[in-house]
Design a protein around this motif. Structure first.
Motif, PDB file in Angstrom:
ATOM      1  N   ASN A  21     -55.593 -57.440 -45.859  1.00 31.48           N
ATOM      2  CA  ASN A  21     -54.369 -57.074 -45.321  1.00 31.48           C
ATOM      3  C   ASN A  21     -53.055 -58.227 -45.809  1.00 31.48           C
ATOM      4  O   ASN A  21     -51.902 -57.455 -45.646  1.00 31.48           O
ATOM      5  CB  ASN A  21     -54.333 -57.245 -43.761  1.00 31.48           C
ATOM      6  N   THR A  22     -53.404 -59.324 -46.050  1.00 34.13           N
ATOM      7  CA  THR A  22     -52.366 -60.274 -46.269  1.00 34.13           C
ATOM      8  C   THR A  22     -52.633 -60.771 -47.663  1.00 34.13           C
ATOM      9  O   THR A  22     -53.747 -60.717 -48.034  1.00 34.13           O
ATOM     10  CB  THR A  22     -52.413 -61.426 -45.241  1.00 34.13           C
ATOM     11  N   PRO A  23     -51.516 -61.057 -48.327  1.00 36.14           N
ATOM     12  CA  PRO A  23     -51.956 -61.550 -49.715  1.00 36.14           C
ATOM     13  C   PRO A  23     -52.699 -62.890 -50.006  1.00 36.14           C
ATOM     14  O   PRO A  23     -52.538 -63.515 -48.878  1.00 36.14           O
ATOM     15  CB  PRO A  23     -50.474 -61.694 -50.650  1.00 36.14           C
ATOM     16  N   SER A  24     -53.431 -63.075 -50.944  1.00 30.71           N
ATOM     17  CA  SER A  24     -54.112 -64.342 -51.100  1.00 30.71           C
ATOM     18  C   SER A  24     -52.989 -65.385 -51.421  1.00 30.71           C
ATOM     19  O   SER A  24     -52.048 -64.999 -51.935  1.00 30.71           O
ATOM     20  CB  SER A  24     -55.125 -64.262 -51.997  1.00 30.71           C
ATOM     21  N   VAL A  25     -53.445 -66.558 -51.134  1.00 29.87           N
ATOM     22  CA  VAL A  25     -52.755 -67.737 -51.412  1.00 29.87           C
ATOM     23  C   VAL A  25     -53.427 -68.846 -52.350  1.00 29.87           C
ATOM     24  O   VAL A  25     -54.378 -69.099 -51.950  1.00 29.87           O
ATOM     25  CB  VAL A  25     -51.874 -68.540 -50.028  1.00 29.87           C
ATOM     26  N   VAL A  26     -52.605 -68.985 -53.491  1.00 29.47           N
ATOM     27  CA  VAL A  26     -53.236 -69.961 -54.364  1.00 29.47           C
ATOM     28  C   VAL A  26     -52.341 -71.193 -54.310  1.00 29.47           C
ATOM     29  O   VAL A  26     -51.362 -71.203 -54.688  1.00 29.47           O
ATOM     30  CB  VAL A  26     -53.332 -69.345 -55.923  1.00 29.47           C
ATOM     31  N   THR A  27     -52.898 -72.345 -54.079  1.00 24.66           N
ATOM     32  CA  THR A  27     -52.185 -73.958 -54.207  1.00 24.66           C
ATOM     33  C   THR A  27     -53.145 -74.964 -54.868  1.00 24.66           C
ATOM     34  O   THR A  27     -54.359 -74.526 -55.198  1.00 24.66           O
ATOM     35  CB  THR A  27     -52.020 -74.433 -52.698  1.00 24.66           C
ATOM     36  N   THR A  28     -52.780 -75.870 -55.255  1.00 23.48           N
ATOM     37  CA  THR A  28     -53.360 -76.903 -55.753  1.00 23.48           C
ATOM     38  C   THR A  28     -53.377 -78.235 -54.935  1.00 23.48           C
ATOM     39  O   THR A  28     -52.362 -78.442 -54.172  1.00 23.48           O
ATOM     40  CB  THR A  28     -52.733 -77.395 -57.227  1.00 23.48           C
ATOM     41  N   ASN A  29     -54.484 -78.940 -54.973  1.00 24.26           N
ATOM     42  CA  ASN A  29     -54.646 -80.416 -54.169  1.00 24.26           C
ATOM     43  C   ASN A  29     -54.379 -81.264 -55.230  1.00 24.26           C
ATOM     44  O   ASN A  29     -55.466 -81.552 -55.965  1.00 24.26           O
ATOM     45  CB  ASN A  29     -55.669 -80.386 -53.380  1.00 24.26           C
TER      46      ASN A  29
ATOM     47  N   LEU B  74     -61.567 -69.011 -61.061  1.00 18.27           N
ATOM     48  CA  LEU B  74     -61.315 -68.817 -59.565  1.00 18.27           C
ATOM     49  C   LEU B  74     -60.171 -67.932 -59.251  1.00 18.27           C
ATOM     50  O   LEU B  74     -60.239 -67.156 -58.604  1.00 18.27           O
ATOM     51  CB  LEU B  74     -61.269 -70.104 -58.989  1.00 18.27           C
ATOM     52  N   GLU B  75     -59.020 -68.585 -59.877  1.00 22.00           N
ATOM     53  CA  GLU B  75     -57.688 -67.817 -59.315  1.00 22.00           C
ATOM     54  C   GLU B  75     -57.689 -66.395 -59.992  1.00 22.00           C
ATOM     55  O   GLU B  75     -57.243 -65.581 -58.959  1.00 22.00           O
ATOM     56  CB  GLU B  75     -56.651 -68.475 -60.190  1.00 22.00           C
ATOM     57  N   VAL B  76     -58.075 -66.047 -61.248  1.00 20.87           N
ATOM     58  CA  VAL B  76     -58.064 -64.478 -61.528  1.00 20.87           C
ATOM     59  C   VAL B  76     -59.094 -63.903 -60.686  1.00 20.87           C
ATOM     60  O   VAL B  76     -58.820 -62.661 -60.127  1.00 20.87           O
ATOM     61  CB  VAL B  76     -58.684 -64.740 -62.982  1.00 20.87           C
ATOM     62  N   ASN B  77     -60.304 -64.181 -60.435  1.00 22.03           N
ATOM     63  CA  ASN B  77     -61.323 -63.425 -59.802  1.00 22.03           C
ATOM     64  C   ASN B  77     -60.951 -63.330 -58.174  1.00 22.03           C
ATOM     65  O   ASN B  77     -61.024 -62.374 -57.714  1.00 22.03           O
ATOM     66  CB  ASN B  77     -62.600 -64.070 -59.730  1.00 22.03           C
ATOM     67  N   PHE B  78     -60.473 -64.452 -57.574  1.00 24.75           N
ATOM     68  CA  PHE B  78     -60.089 -64.673 -56.380  1.00 24.75           C
ATOM     69  C   PHE B  78     -58.729 -63.396 -56.006  1.00 24.75           C
ATOM     70  O   PHE B  78     -59.054 -62.541 -55.211  1.00 24.75           O
ATOM     71  CB  PHE B  78     -59.588 -66.015 -55.647  1.00 24.75           C
ATOM     72  N   ARG B  79     -57.852 -63.435 -56.805  1.00 29.94           N
ATOM     73  CA  ARG B  79     -56.907 -62.404 -56.558  1.00 29.94           C
ATOM     74  C   ARG B  79     -57.480 -60.873 -56.823  1.00 29.94           C
ATOM     75  O   ARG B  79     -56.978 -60.016 -56.133  1.00 29.94           O
ATOM     76  CB  ARG B  79     -55.514 -62.655 -57.737  1.00 29.94           C
ATOM     77  N   GLU B  80     -58.333 -60.732 -57.785  1.00 30.43           N
ATOM     78  CA  GLU B  80     -58.855 -59.509 -57.959  1.00 30.43           C
ATOM     79  C   GLU B  80     -59.749 -59.028 -56.823  1.00 30.43           C
ATOM     80  O   GLU B  80     -59.439 -58.015 -56.356  1.00 30.43           O
ATOM     81  CB  GLU B  80     -59.739 -59.361 -59.267  1.00 30.43           C
ATOM     82  N   ILE B  81     -60.821 -59.801 -56.470  1.00 26.63           N
ATOM     83  CA  ILE B  81     -61.424 -59.374 -55.228  1.00 26.63           C
ATOM     84  C   ILE B  81     -60.846 -59.192 -53.944  1.00 26.63           C
ATOM     85  O   ILE B  81     -61.367 -58.695 -52.933  1.00 26.63           O
ATOM     86  CB  ILE B  81     -62.879 -60.069 -55.242  1.00 26.63           C
ATOM     87  N   THR B  82     -59.598 -59.709 -53.804  1.00 24.66           N
ATOM     88  CA  THR B  82     -59.070 -59.918 -52.293  1.00 24.66           C
ATOM     89  C   THR B  82     -57.944 -58.824 -52.421  1.00 24.66           C
ATOM     90  O   THR B  82     -57.284 -58.824 -51.279  1.00 24.66           O
ATOM     91  CB  THR B  82     -58.566 -61.174 -52.050  1.00 24.66           C
ATOM     92  N   ASN B  83     -57.917 -57.792 -53.246  1.00 27.90           N
ATOM     93  CA  ASN B  83     -56.911 -56.616 -53.287  1.00 27.90           C
ATOM     94  C   ASN B  83     -57.088 -55.829 -51.937  1.00 27.90           C
ATOM     95  O   ASN B  83     -55.809 -55.222 -51.732  1.00 27.90           O
ATOM     96  CB  ASN B  83     -56.868 -56.023 -54.617  1.00 27.90           C
TER      97      ASN B  83
ATOM     98  N   ILE C 149     -57.175 -74.476 -54.602  1.00 26.62           N
ATOM     99  CA  ILE C 149     -57.527 -73.718 -53.378  1.00 26.62           C
ATOM    100  C   ILE C 149     -56.909 -72.420 -53.003  1.00 26.62           C
ATOM    101  O   ILE C 149     -55.609 -72.275 -53.439  1.00 26.62           O
ATOM    102  CB  ILE C 149     -56.858 -74.609 -52.204  1.00 26.62           C
ATOM    103  N   CYS C 150     -57.748 -71.446 -52.982  1.00 23.27           N
ATOM    104  CA  CYS C 150     -57.470 -70.115 -52.900  1.00 23.27           C
ATOM    105  C   CYS C 150     -57.715 -69.835 -51.379  1.00 23.27           C
ATOM    106  O   CYS C 150     -58.826 -70.051 -50.922  1.00 23.27           O
ATOM    107  CB  CYS C 150     -58.349 -69.003 -53.744  1.00 23.27           C
ATOM    108  N   SER C 151     -56.699 -69.093 -50.734  1.00 24.38           N
ATOM    109  CA  SER C 151     -57.046 -68.878 -49.361  1.00 24.38           C
ATOM    110  C   SER C 151     -56.456 -67.736 -48.802  1.00 24.38           C
ATOM    111  O   SER C 151     -55.944 -66.924 -49.318  1.00 24.38           O
ATOM    112  CB  SER C 151     -56.602 -69.824 -48.511  1.00 24.38           C
ATOM    113  N   LEU C 152     -57.247 -67.286 -47.689  1.00 22.47           N
ATOM    114  CA  LEU C 152     -56.901 -65.973 -46.842  1.00 22.47           C
ATOM    115  C   LEU C 152     -56.639 -66.118 -45.617  1.00 22.47           C
ATOM    116  O   LEU C 152     -57.088 -67.004 -44.929  1.00 22.47           O
ATOM    117  CB  LEU C 152     -58.065 -64.837 -47.209  1.00 22.47           C
TER     118      LEU C 152
END
Length: 181
Positions: A53-61, A41-50, A68-71
């Motif tokens: 306008n704003t960088p993606s945020v990756v956090t953990t719960n 998820l982290e690798v793909n989310f960063r790649e597909i959200t390039n 959790i990956c968010s925009l």
């Protein structure tokens, strides 16, 4: 047929949001949360959200042991969700293949299908004593429209599939659909 300019990454992001994501009702954030396949998820989310306008945020719960990956960007979220027909809030039974996918370039359609199976697919191998093993690739969803739409997209590539409905033990999503290849 005139093809639209939908990019591979836009299609992959739309699919990921439809199947594993959530758009907050206030429209301030898109998030995708997973307990399995966190690295994927982290690798793909960063790649597909390039393109965002704003960088993606990756956090953990930590309490739920999820990633959790968010925009964020309310205006871009509003445009993206409207363009791709992504509903806000609870949506699992209401999703459908976005209209833009039907006239997208073939490589974009392929990326959309691949993301669907990567995110929500599974493979079953039934071993047989004699002869060949039976291998079935499945995609499961609560949305009848999405299941039959995915089946139609697969036909663009000459892939025959079947849609089965079944009852789930989950009371919130009792009726489910499985696309099997």
């Amino acid at each position: 047929v005139v093809k639209n300019g939908l990019s591979v990454n836009e299609a992959r992001l739309a699919e990921l949001i439809l199947t594993d994501g959530h758009v907050e009702k206030n429209g301030y954030r898109i998030k995708v949360e997973m307990s399995k396949d966190k690295e994927w998820l982290e690798v793909n989310f960063r790649e597909i959200t390039n393109f965002w306008n704003t960088p993606s945020v990756v956090t953990t719960n930590d309490s739920r042991q999820t990633l959790i990956c968010s925009l964020k960007d309310k205006e871009q979220i509003a445009l993206f969700t409207k363009t791709h027909g992504i509903p806000f809030g609870k949506k699992s039974s209401d999703i459908k293949i976005p209209n833009m996918i039907w006239n997208a370039p073939i490589e974009t359609v392929a990326a959309f299908i691949q993301m669907a199976f990567d995110a929500e697919g599974d493979v079953n191998v039934n071993r047989k004593d004699k002869g060949f093993d039976n291998v079935v690739v499945n995609y499961s969803t609560c949305s009848k429209h999405f299941a039959y739409g995915l089946q139609a997209l697969l036909l663009k590539f000459g892939i025959d599939s079947h849609v089965y409905n079944y009852e789930s033990e989950n009371a919130l999503h009792s009726k489910k659909y499985r696309v099997s290849i």
